[in-house]
Scaffold this motif. Structure first.
Motif, PDB file in Angstrom:
ATOM      1  N   PHE A 293       0.816  -1.211   0.000  1.00 15.43           N
ATOM      2  CA  PHE A 293       0.000   0.000   0.000  1.00 15.43           C
ATOM      3  C   PHE A 293       0.852   1.264   0.000  1.00 15.43           C
ATOM      4  O   PHE A 293       0.460   2.279  -0.589  1.00 15.43           O
ATOM      5  CB  PHE A 293      -0.946   0.002   1.194  1.00 15.43           C
ATOM      6  CG  PHE A 293      -2.020   1.058   1.098  1.00 15.43           C
ATOM      7  CD1 PHE A 293      -2.852   1.128  -0.001  1.00 15.43           C
ATOM      8  CD2 PHE A 293      -2.185   1.985   2.106  1.00 15.43           C
ATOM      9  CE1 PHE A 293      -3.837   2.092  -0.087  1.00 15.43           C
ATOM     10  CE2 PHE A 293      -3.167   2.958   2.028  1.00 15.43           C
ATOM     11  CZ  PHE A 293      -4.002   3.007   0.930  1.00 15.43           C
ATOM     12  N   THR A 294       2.029   1.206   0.640  1.00 12.24           N
ATOM     13  CA  THR A 294       2.906   2.373   0.618  1.00 12.24           C
ATOM     14  C   THR A 294       3.377   2.668  -0.797  1.00 12.24           C
ATOM     15  O   THR A 294       3.408   3.832  -1.237  1.00 12.24           O
ATOM     16  CB  THR A 294       4.119   2.142   1.533  1.00 12.24           C
ATOM     17  OG1 THR A 294       3.667   1.954   2.874  1.00 12.24           O
ATOM     18  CG2 THR A 294       5.070   3.325   1.481  1.00 12.24           C
ATOM     19  N   ALA A 295       3.730   1.628  -1.555  1.00 13.73           N
ATOM     20  CA  ALA A 295       4.172   1.819  -2.935  1.00 13.73           C
ATOM     21  C   ALA A 295       3.058   2.447  -3.769  1.00 13.73           C
ATOM     22  O   ALA A 295       3.292   3.366  -4.565  1.00 13.73           O
ATOM     23  CB  ALA A 295       4.606   0.487  -3.527  1.00 13.73           C
ATOM     24  N   VAL A 436      -6.894  10.682  -9.068  1.00 12.38           N
ATOM     25  CA  VAL A 436      -6.074   9.767  -9.859  1.00 12.38           C
ATOM     26  C   VAL A 436      -6.877   8.567 -10.334  1.00 12.38           C
ATOM     27  O   VAL A 436      -6.809   8.184 -11.511  1.00 12.38           O
ATOM     28  CB  VAL A 436      -4.843   9.297  -9.046  1.00 12.38           C
ATOM     29  CG1 VAL A 436      -4.101   8.190  -9.795  1.00 12.38           C
ATOM     30  CG2 VAL A 436      -3.926  10.472  -8.779  1.00 12.38           C
ATOM     31  N   PHE A 437      -7.672   7.967  -9.471  1.00  6.94           N
ATOM     32  CA  PHE A 437      -8.334   6.708  -9.792  1.00  6.94           C
ATOM     33  C   PHE A 437      -9.810   6.864 -10.139  1.00  6.94           C
ATOM     34  O   PHE A 437     -10.454   5.884 -10.511  1.00  6.94           O
ATOM     35  CB  PHE A 437      -8.181   5.726  -8.620  1.00  6.94           C
ATOM     36  CG  PHE A 437      -6.767   5.296  -8.393  1.00  6.94           C
ATOM     37  CD1 PHE A 437      -6.199   4.308  -9.173  1.00  6.94           C
ATOM     38  CD2 PHE A 437      -5.998   5.892  -7.406  1.00  6.94           C
ATOM     39  CE1 PHE A 437      -4.899   3.914  -8.967  1.00  6.94           C
ATOM     40  CE2 PHE A 437      -4.691   5.507  -7.188  1.00  6.94           C
ATOM     41  CZ  PHE A 437      -4.131   4.503  -7.977  1.00  6.94           C
ATOM     42  N   GLN A 442     -12.636   4.690  -4.513  1.00  4.99           N
ATOM     43  CA  GLN A 442     -13.123   4.197  -3.230  1.00  4.99           C
ATOM     44  C   GLN A 442     -12.851   2.712  -3.013  1.00  4.99           C
ATOM     45  O   GLN A 442     -12.311   2.341  -1.964  1.00  4.99           O
ATOM     46  CB  GLN A 442     -14.611   4.491  -3.074  1.00  4.99           C
ATOM     47  CG  GLN A 442     -15.105   4.198  -1.659  1.00  4.99           C
ATOM     48  CD  GLN A 442     -16.537   4.582  -1.450  1.00  4.99           C
ATOM     49  OE1 GLN A 442     -17.429   3.775  -1.700  1.00  4.99           O
ATOM     50  NE2 GLN A 442     -16.772   5.803  -1.005  1.00  4.99           N
ATOM     51  N   PRO A 443     -13.192   1.810  -3.960  1.00  2.55           N
ATOM     52  CA  PRO A 443     -12.862   0.405  -3.705  1.00  2.55           C
ATOM     53  C   PRO A 443     -11.368   0.160  -3.564  1.00  2.55           C
ATOM     54  O   PRO A 443     -10.938  -0.658  -2.734  1.00  2.55           O
ATOM     55  CB  PRO A 443     -13.441  -0.334  -4.918  1.00  2.55           C
ATOM     56  CG  PRO A 443     -13.692   0.717  -5.948  1.00  2.55           C
ATOM     57  CD  PRO A 443     -13.966   1.965  -5.204  1.00  2.55           C
ATOM     58  N   PHE A 444     -10.572   0.881  -4.358  1.00  4.23           N
ATOM     59  CA  PHE A 444      -9.127   0.719  -4.243  1.00  4.23           C
ATOM     60  C   PHE A 444      -8.639   1.174  -2.870  1.00  4.23           C
ATOM     61  O   PHE A 444      -7.872   0.477  -2.197  1.00  4.23           O
ATOM     62  CB  PHE A 444      -8.431   1.534  -5.333  1.00  4.23           C
ATOM     63  CG  PHE A 444      -6.947   1.665  -5.132  1.00  4.23           C
ATOM     64  CD1 PHE A 444      -6.096   0.642  -5.478  1.00  4.23           C
ATOM     65  CD2 PHE A 444      -6.410   2.822  -4.576  1.00  4.23           C
ATOM     66  CE1 PHE A 444      -4.736   0.760  -5.278  1.00  4.23           C
ATOM     67  CE2 PHE A 444      -5.057   2.943  -4.378  1.00  4.23           C
ATOM     68  CZ  PHE A 444      -4.219   1.910  -4.735  1.00  4.23           C
TER      69      PHE A 444
END
Length: 575
Positions: A293-295, A436-437, A442-444
């Motif tokens: 998740f950090t990446a 960005v998404f 939200q699901p991401f």
């Protein structure tokens, strides 16, 4: 009688093996393993058991082991786990792990929640404080680890040796016990975040689905108002009117129990996992979740430059100018930042927790009992080199994560005017990924938030259970042996998430719960500063002493602890 027995070579209650006299290992002034005072460290593990076996009188009708055989057994047991440290990069990387476990315990509370809230309130102005908060703590972290490798003591046993007022235990342990109560509160806040994320993604009731629809529409309307703010005109007025209407209708929707049902489920599952869990499982889970998740978060910050929320060089420069943000009506960003300082990067709890994971990884055990030899000194330096690598690499990981979350909070939430808090904390945080998404944001984000928050909850519960078990032994509530600590660690591992759940159900304010722990940990930072300076100048092995540059950075770290801790104490108790 005692003199006659000693003359005959028979062990008595007060006799010591030759290895601990001036003829063996150096005396108390040089090694502190002899004529031990109440603050002196003791041999631990196999060496201690072997030596104590020669000190304990044999029971009636038992055959006493000859002194030479006992000494041979002590030597074999004490060095059974000794290993030479790796010298090349590849084997060294295979010996890392404690730092990534610590990173897994801080990314959820300090970074995802506290750091983004600071960015949402202060904009870019406090970027410098976030970076400083991550970097300066690593020197104290390594110093505590150095003490553990040298003396093979647990961190709480080490802190209990610091001079000062005592009432069964010393002043540091008493404050640690009080701080731990608030850390349970913090864990309740993190558990609440996990429950919120799961309730948004998988509502369990019709009321939960209705609540999600109402607040999702309200959040979207507020974002549209913020984006249309520069244009003004009738369109902005219409959007504002619609947002106000949605706010009124959302306020009429009662908060459902979905998030709390999920929190109960997660707490029970965690208790079971920790009961059967071991170091390897904890390290593997935390490493995968944190790095993944950090990446993605770092990539999101980079991709943000292609959206209307792109950051400019001037904004980044203003965040590195060592200036303080202005106070705004109802919001004190500096107070939030200094509260967050206690838990961003390494909090006081993680500073104490890190040496426990070093012990469990085996750095002290593989170094072997301190015998003053050149071989031991070389092994100790080698394993400390591994620990240095572990600490610095983990610092790079969590600093990147902290800065990335802060920049997302400043670039998106601050410009929009959203502040993550209350039951909409997770939903508000998910807006950082929308530019960005888009529809996938939200699901991401929910998947990533669940991963990171649960990693923090899981790893922090495991580490704090070890500290609680050790602390109970210092208070005399169990025997203090390795077996009793292991037994109490399992019990604490089961109870910790369940107690955190009870606190959440009672308080129901996740962000406030996390920041309250941040204040308590910030207040403890100067106390830890005193402890690490005491260890460095009064209890360190001369052969393992660091250089002058390291000492200077350690002093700088401790000064920072005093500034932040002093302000936090003033803000908490004097106002």
């Amino acid at each position: 009688m005692g003199r006659r027995r000693r003359a005959q070579g028979i062990p008595t209650r007060w006799s010591r093996p030759a290895a601990l006299t001036r003829g063996g290992i150096p005396d108390a002034r040089q090694n502190r393993f002899t004529t031990r005072g109440k603050h002196e460290p003791r041999l631990r593990g196999a060496a201690e058991r072997a030596i104590l076996s020669t000190l304990t009188p044999s029971p009636p009708n038992a055959t006493a082991m000859p002194t030479e055989a006992a000494a041979q057994r002590a030597a074999i047991d004490a060095h059974a786990d000794v290993q030479e440290p790796p010298r090349r990069l590849g084997p060294t990387l295979l010996k890392l792990g404690p730092g990534m476990i610590i990173a897994g315990s801080i990314v959820g509370s300090g970074e995802l929640i506290a750091t983004t809230k600071v960015g949402a309130e202060a904009g870019f102005a406090l970027l410098w404080l976030i970076i400083v908060g991550c970097v300066i703590k690593v020197f104290a972290q390594v110093e505590l680890g150095r003490y553990t490798v040298t003396w093979a003591e647990t961190p709480l046993q080490a802190l209990n040796s610091v001079p000062g007022p005592r009432a069964r235990v010393n002043w540091l342990i008493w404050y640690w016990a009080a701080m731990t109560l608030l850390i349970v509160t913090q864990q309740g806040g993190i558990l609440g975040g996990v429950g919120q994320a799961l309730a948004i993604g998988v509502p369990l009731t019709a009321a939960g689905a209705e609540y999600n629809q109402a607040y999702e529409a309200l959040t979207r309307a507020r974002v549209e108002v913020a984006l249309a703010g520069d244009a003004g005109g009738a369109n902005l007025a219409a959007l504002q009117s619609r947002a106000e209407a949605l706010a009124t209708s959302a306020a009429a929707v009662a908060e459902p129990m979905d998030a709390y049902i999920w929190a109960v489920t997660v707490a029970i599952l965690t208790a079971l996992l920790l009961y059967v869990g071991r170091y390897g499982l904890i390290q593997a889970v935390s490493t995968v979740l944190v790095i993944g998740f950090t990446a993605v978060t770092v990539i999101t910050v980079i991709m943000l430059q292609r959206t209307p929320f792109a950051m400019t060089g001037a904004e980044i420069g203003s965040g590195l100018s060592f200036k303080l943000p202005p106070y705004r009506a109802g919001v004190d960003p500096l107070a939030t930042a200094l509260a967050a300082f206690g838990i961003i990067g390494l909090g006081a709890s993680e500073l104490i927790m890190y040496p426990y994971w070093c012990l469990e990884k085996g750095y002290a055990r593989q170094t072997g009992p301190r015998d003053g030899s050149a071989a031991w000194n070389a092994r100790a330096r080698g394993w400390m080199r591994v620990m240095y690598t572990d600490a610095w690499l983990s610092m790079i990981v969590y600093t990147f994560a902290t800065v990335a979350f802060y920049l997302l909070g400043a670039a998106v939430l601050w410009q929009i005017g959203l502040n993550p808090e209350g039951s909409t904390m997770i939903r508000t945080l998910s807006e950082m990924y929308v530019p960005v998404f888009g529809a996938w944001a939200q699901p991401f984000f929910l998947f990533g938030a669940i991963a990171v928050l649960y990693s923090t909850f899981f790893v922090a519960a495991a580490g704090n259970a070890r500290m609680v078990a050790d602390g109970l032994g210092l208070f005399g509530l169990h025997e203090g042996t390795e077996a009793s600590r292991t037994r109490w660690t399992r019990m604490a591992s089961v109870l910790w998430p369940l107690v955190a759940l009870c606190v959440l159900l009672f308080v129901r304010a996740p962000v406030a719960m996390v920041l309250a722990s941040g204040v308590a940990q910030a207040v403890m930072l100067p106390m830890l500063g005193i402890a690490v300076l005491y260890f460095r100048y009064r209890r360190s092995d001369p052969g393992l002493a660091p250089g002058k540059l390291w000492d200077a950075m350690l002093w700088l770290s401790c000064i920072g602890f005093f500034v932040v801790g002093g302000w936090a104490a003033y803000n908490a108790f004097a106002r």
